[in-house]
Design an enzyme around this catalytic site. Structure first.
Site, PDB file in Angstrom:
ATOM      1  CG  MET A  30      96.526  36.052  48.519  1.00  0.00           C
ATOM      2  SD  MET A  30      98.268  35.653  48.746  1.00  0.00           S
ATOM      3  CE  MET A  30      99.170  35.188  47.328  1.00  0.00           C
ATOM      4  N   GLY A  31      93.911  39.098  46.114  1.00  0.00           N
ATOM      5  CA  GLY A  31      93.756  40.783  45.377  1.00  0.00           C
ATOM      6  C   GLY A  31      94.347  40.621  44.086  1.00  0.00           C
ATOM      7  N   GLY A  36      91.000  34.921  36.145  1.00  0.00           N
ATOM      8  CA  GLY A  36      90.592  33.587  36.906  1.00  0.00           C
ATOM      9  C   GLY A  36      89.948  33.942  37.911  1.00  0.00           C
ATOM     10  CG  HIS A  37      91.308  36.412  40.982  1.00  0.00           C
ATOM     11  ND1 HIS A  37      92.405  37.373  40.820  1.00  0.00           N
ATOM     12  CD2 HIS A  37      91.567  35.620  42.209  1.00  0.00           C
ATOM     13  CE1 HIS A  37      93.428  36.835  41.417  1.00  0.00           C
ATOM     14  NE2 HIS A  37      93.073  35.885  42.192  1.00  0.00           N
ATOM     15  CE  LYS A 149      97.507  30.290  38.324  1.00  0.00           C
ATOM     16  NZ  LYS A 149      98.764  30.121  38.979  1.00  0.00           N
ATOM     17  CB  SER A 185      99.136  33.593  37.528  1.00  0.00           C
ATOM     18  OG  SER A 185     100.104  33.983  38.099  1.00  0.00           O
TER      19      SER A 185
HETATM   20  O1  PAF Z   1      95.103  31.395  46.085  1.00  0.00           O
HETATM   21  C1  PAF Z   1      95.402  32.215  46.704  1.00  0.00           C
HETATM   22  O2  PAF Z   1      95.168  33.547  46.043  1.00  0.00           O
HETATM   23  C2  PAF Z   1      95.812  32.183  48.439  1.00  0.00           C
HETATM   24  O3  PAF Z   1      96.554  30.922  48.504  1.00  0.00           O
HETATM   25  C3  PAF Z   1      94.578  32.089  49.248  1.00  0.00           C
HETATM   26  C4  PAF Z   1      93.712  30.929  48.851  1.00  0.00           C
HETATM   27  C5  PAF Z   1      93.849  33.566  48.918  1.00  0.00           C
HETATM   28  C6  PAF Z   1      95.189  32.025  50.494  1.00  0.00           C
HETATM   29  O4  PAF Z   1      95.842  33.268  51.044  1.00  0.00           O
END
Ligand code: PAF
Length: 282
Positions: A30-31, A36-37, A149, A185
């Site tokens: 979700m940007g 973590g991303h 997480k 987060s």
């Molecule tokens: O974990 C997230 O960021 C969201 O729940 C996801 C998996 C991108 C779905 O919108």
């Protein structure tokens, strides 16, 4: 790096890559990318020939009182980070593109969505599975990468893939933590510095649970009570749930006689934070 907003163009590119024999990794986000991303992208890069990252703040997974409208966004920063992580394509549709007028379908996993966050966020997981199923159909990945997480989300997505025979491998990646233990987060951006200190109580609570189990405590109620007291001794905290449960079914366990999951959700100021740890009896 390609930046794609239209579903038709994303499908076309994925089909071309598949035709070339490339393995496609998808990292749905979700940007507002954080470490973590970046770890999810690193795994995606390692395992796939092509990495697609989606950025879509999905309105259907937020409840009416939740933070959809103020969810943090930073498209420019996200694109810079995606480029540095070697992403091949960013899929960034609008809400209208994903949910056009007349949209009527929902993908719902029963069972494990009843527990943990499912109890306090009705409809949340149906929103997640619906959008993730759409992202899978649009980006056609071989692999999709999610963080541990969001342990329950990972389990719900694995269940959906299994139940609906989706030909996609789901890969879970261990939680990335800051030096002091706080799980990274997007929602920690809501915290003041005092609240951030209190947010450390989540990890301290999990550490306490792990230590009690290691010392031989077998009664979940005793551990949950000790963790509750520890967390509530920190200001700004409001506990949503603390649970010790079966790691697959997510049902509460009565006695700790096998590996189990300790999971919790705590509101700290305006931020609802979650964290979890696996514990093993002695
Ligand atoms: O974990 C997230 O960021 C969201 O729940 C996801 C998996 C991108 C779905 O919108």
């Amino acid at each position: 790096m390609e930046l794609i907003e239209k579903i038709a163009l994303m499908r076309e590119l994925s089909e071309k890559w598949r035709g070339d024999g490339d393995i496609i990794s998808l990292v749905p986000t979700m940007g507002f990318l954080h470490e973590g991303h970046m770890e999810l992208l690193r795994v995606g890069r390692e395992k796939g020939d092509r990495v697609i990252m989606s950025i879509f703040v999905n309105p259907t997974q937020f409840g009416p009182q939740e933070d959809y409208s103020r969810y943090p966004r930073d498209t420019e920063g996200d694109l810079r980070k995606a480029r540095s992580a070697g992403v091949d394509a960013v899929f960034m549709p609008t809400v209208e593109e994903m949910y056009p007028e007349g949209f009527q379908s929902t993908v719902r996993v029963e069972g494990i969505t009843r527990y943990l966050c499912g109890g306090s966020r009705p409809g949340h997981f149906a929103g997640v599975t619906t959008v993730v199923a759409k992202l899978f159909n649009i980006t056609k990945p071989h692999l999709a990468i999610f963080g541990e997480k969001d342990y329950q989300q990972l389990g719900v997505i694995k269940q959906m893939v299994r139940d609906l025979n989706m030909d996609i491998e789901i890969i879970g990646v261990p939680t990335v933590r800051q030096r002091d233990g706080l799980a990274v987060s997007s929602r920690t951006s809501y915290l003041s510095s005092e609240e951030r200190s209190s947010a450390l109580s989540l990890k301290k609570g999990l550490d306490l649970a792990r230590a009690m189990v290691a010392e031989g405590e077998k009664e979940p109620a005793k551990i949950i009570n000790a963790v509750r007291q520890l967390i509530l001794s920190h200001p700004f905290t409001e506990i949503d749930y603390i649970t010790i449960c079966d790691p697959e079914k997510l049902t509460d366990i009565e006695i700790i006689d096998r590996p189990c999951l300790v999971a919790l959700a705590v509101k700290v100021g305006k931020a609802r934070l979650i964290d979890n740890v696996m514990v093993r009896e002695n």
